[in-house]
Design an enzyme around this catalytic site. Sequence first.
Site, short mmCIF file in Angstrom:
data_model
loop_
_atom_site.label_atom_id
_atom_site.label_comp_id
_atom_site.label_asym_id
_atom_site.label_seq_id
_atom_site.Cartn_x
_atom_site.Cartn_y
_atom_site.Cartn_z
N CYS A 105 0.50 3.04 15.80
CA CYS A 105 0.42 3.08 17.27
C CYS A 105 1.60 2.34 17.90
CB CYS A 105 -0.90 2.51 17.75
SG CYS A 105 -1.00 0.70 17.65
N CYS B 223 -2.40 0.09 10.69
CA CYS B 223 -2.59 0.16 12.15
C CYS B 223 -4.08 0.07 12.52
CB CYS B 223 -2.01 1.49 12.64
SG CYS B 223 -2.31 1.83 14.37
N CYS C 250 -3.25 17.41 -2.27
CA CYS C 250 -3.22 16.08 -2.90
C CYS C 250 -4.62 15.83 -3.43
CB CYS C 250 -2.85 15.06 -1.83
SG CYS C 250 -3.20 13.34 -2.26
N HIS C 251 -4.73 14.94 -4.40
CA HIS C 251 -6.05 14.71 -5.00
C HIS C 251 -7.08 14.21 -3.98
CE1 HIS C 251 -7.92 14.46 -9.08
NE2 HIS C 251 -8.90 14.36 -8.21
N THR C 252 -6.62 13.54 -2.93
CA THR C 252 -7.55 13.01 -1.92
C THR C 252 -8.31 14.14 -1.21
OG1 THR C 252 -5.94 11.23 -1.67
CG2 THR C 252 -7.72 11.30 -0.07
N ARG D 170 -5.44 3.68 11.41
CA ARG D 170 -5.48 3.60 9.93
C ARG D 170 -6.43 4.67 9.40
NH1 ARG D 170 -8.09 -2.08 8.21
NH2 ARG D 170 -6.48 -2.80 9.61
N HIS E 7 -3.62 17.27 4.27
CA HIS E 7 -2.91 16.17 4.94
C HIS E 7 -1.48 16.02 4.47
CE1 HIS E 7 -4.44 14.46 1.23
NE2 HIS E 7 -3.50 13.55 1.33
N GLU E 8 -1.06 16.82 3.49
CA GLU E 8 0.33 16.74 3.04
C GLU E 8 1.01 17.98 3.59
OE1 GLU E 8 0.90 14.74 -1.12
OE2 GLU E 8 1.70 16.75 -1.26
N ARG F 27 2.58 19.35 -7.82
CA ARG F 27 2.27 19.76 -6.46
C ARG F 27 2.38 21.28 -6.32
NH1 ARG F 27 -0.42 15.84 -5.72
NH2 ARG F 27 -0.17 14.39 -3.99
N CYS G 200 2.59 12.59 2.03
CA CYS G 200 1.56 11.72 1.42
C CYS G 200 1.97 11.26 0.04
CB CYS G 200 0.18 12.39 1.38
SG CYS G 200 -1.01 11.37 0.49
N CYS H 239 0.96 -3.05 13.53
CA CYS H 239 2.21 -2.32 13.76
C CYS H 239 3.34 -3.28 14.11
CB CYS H 239 2.01 -1.29 14.87
SG CYS H 239 1.00 0.11 14.31
N CYS I 243 -0.34 -2.47 18.04
CA CYS I 243 -1.33 -3.43 17.54
C CYS I 243 -0.66 -4.51 16.68
CB CYS I 243 -2.40 -2.70 16.74
SG CYS I 243 -1.82 -2.10 15.15
P1 NAD Z 1 -3.72 13.70 -9.98
O1 NAD Z 1 -5.12 14.13 -10.25
O2 NAD Z 1 -2.66 14.72 -9.96
O3 NAD Z 1 -3.30 12.59 -11.06
C1 NAD Z 1 -4.17 11.58 -11.56
C2 NAD Z 1 -3.87 11.38 -13.05
O4 NAD Z 1 -4.64 10.26 -13.52
C3 NAD Z 1 -4.27 12.57 -13.93
O5 NAD Z 1 -3.16 12.99 -14.70
C4 NAD Z 1 -5.43 12.02 -14.79
O6 NAD Z 1 -5.43 12.60 -16.10
C5 NAD Z 1 -5.09 10.54 -14.84
N1 NAD Z 1 -6.22 9.66 -15.15
C6 NAD Z 1 -7.50 9.73 -14.68
N2 NAD Z 1 -8.25 8.73 -15.19
C7 NAD Z 1 -7.43 8.00 -16.00
C8 NAD Z 1 -7.61 6.84 -16.79
N3 NAD Z 1 -8.80 6.22 -16.86
N4 NAD Z 1 -6.55 6.37 -17.48
C9 NAD Z 1 -5.34 6.98 -17.44
N5 NAD Z 1 -5.11 8.10 -16.67
C10 NAD Z 1 -6.15 8.60 -15.97
O7 NAD Z 1 -3.77 12.88 -8.59
P2 NAD Z 1 -2.60 12.45 -7.57
O8 NAD Z 1 -2.49 13.45 -6.47
O9 NAD Z 1 -1.39 12.05 -8.33
O10 NAD Z 1 -3.30 11.14 -6.91
C11 NAD Z 1 -3.54 9.98 -7.70
C12 NAD Z 1 -4.50 9.05 -7.00
O11 NAD Z 1 -3.89 8.46 -5.83
C13 NAD Z 1 -5.78 9.70 -6.50
O12 NAD Z 1 -6.87 8.80 -6.69
C14 NAD Z 1 -5.52 9.87 -5.00
O13 NAD Z 1 -6.73 9.97 -4.27
C15 NAD Z 1 -4.77 8.60 -4.73
N6 NAD Z 1 -3.95 8.54 -3.50
C16 NAD Z 1 -3.89 7.33 -2.85
C17 NAD Z 1 -3.09 7.19 -1.73
C18 NAD Z 1 -2.96 5.86 -1.04
O14 NAD Z 1 -2.34 5.80 0.02
N7 NAD Z 1 -3.48 4.77 -1.60
C19 NAD Z 1 -2.36 8.30 -1.27
C20 NAD Z 1 -2.42 9.51 -1.98
C21 NAD Z 1 -3.22 9.62 -3.09
ZN ZN Z 2 -1.09 0.09 15.31
#
Ligand code: NAD
Ligand code: ZN
Length: 382
Positions: A102, A116, A50-52, A120, A72-73, A375, A180, A108, A105
Amino acid sequence: MSFSNTAGQVIRCKAAVAWEAGKPLVIEEVEVAPPQAMEVRLKILFTSLCHTDVYFWEAKGQTPLFPRIFGHEAGGIVESVGEGVTDLKPGDHVLPVFTGECKECRHCKSEESNMCDLLRINTDRGVMLNDGKSRFSINGQPIYHFVGTSTFSEYTVVHVGCVAKINPAAPLDKVCVLSCGISTGLGATLNVAKPKKGSTVAIFGLGAVGLAAAEGARIAGASRIIGVDLNAKRFDEAKKFGVTEFVNPKDHDKPVQEVIAEMTGGGVDRSVECTGSINAMISAFECVHDGWGIAVLVGVPNKDDAFKTHPMNILNERTLKGTFFGNYKPRSDLPSVVERYMNKELELEKFITHEVPFSEINKAFEFMLKGDGLRCIIRMDA
Ligand code: NAD
Ligand code: ZN
């Protein structure tokens, strides 16, 4: 699969170790200690990127924590459980989750929150809660955990609150992506943005998370789904996800929020931001219709980013929200998301564009850095 001979023992297995920020991972033999109180040890069968993971591996502008095992995925099977664990037993099929539940809390117990207090997401912590130590080591040198999951290892130790027990009939090589990204995007739309039937929805970022958000809009019965991305290659893929129109901010000489307002007679009903770019976050908020529009932020911003908009945009009755993991409670809600796949309400195959053996895990990083596909499944047994 029988695990009776490894319970209580240190397991030696392969893990992909990140020794330094931005450097290719190295497959090493690591020692994985047995689970302590309220922990479980999992055998990981499939993991995806995942991107994270990439963001914290690059560690730009963060406090870097290395050596570390990312990931994490994933999907796996419980190998053994620590003291006090009653909900899980060896052999259970599970999805580990970067944020936990958990069940005790205030969060939860609240119907609204999945934040959580105990479990978290914490990206700075590289150790387990029970004793403040890592369960991974190489010749006595500790290797840090990542978001409590560290799934780029054949075995990992996770807090029981970060593990969802799922239908054993579900194919782990598909449902692992629900641990994820796909649940995050789907839940951001269905649980947080909550578009009404017939509404217009803009999705910023058409990676796996954004396309899962689009899938949520389709399930909710949106009439128009506008996809926004800087990478035009994403548009072809996005057509399979019910995205009806595309906007590339690079094709316009005015802000994308203005382009969207013109396309929709004043703005979309809902928007979901899945990019991590602060500019996209601001555009996603400013492109919703005044009076009722709701924007949901999902992307993980850079450390020093600040969200800037004129307060009048808020006074004009636009709402800004954000969510981790699509507001799903991992243990209580994730099993039912898996059932959506089992009932064919949700298709996961179209999110899975690559597959590599564990030995080639660095290729998954290359795909993501190039924006190639969605993916990439990493098979731990190959
Ligand atoms: P990814 O890199 O596959 O996709 C991101 C897309 O955004 C890309 O296609 C990129 O070209 C586009 N992009 C970047 N900047 C842009 C802009 N200014 N305007 C338009 N498009 C733009 O990533 P992903 O795996 O799909 O994850 C997406 C985001 O979600 C990441 O920041 C990731 O860290 C985050 N994320 C958050 C959570 C959460 O729980 N909040 C969970 C998982 C992932
Ligand atoms: Zn909790």
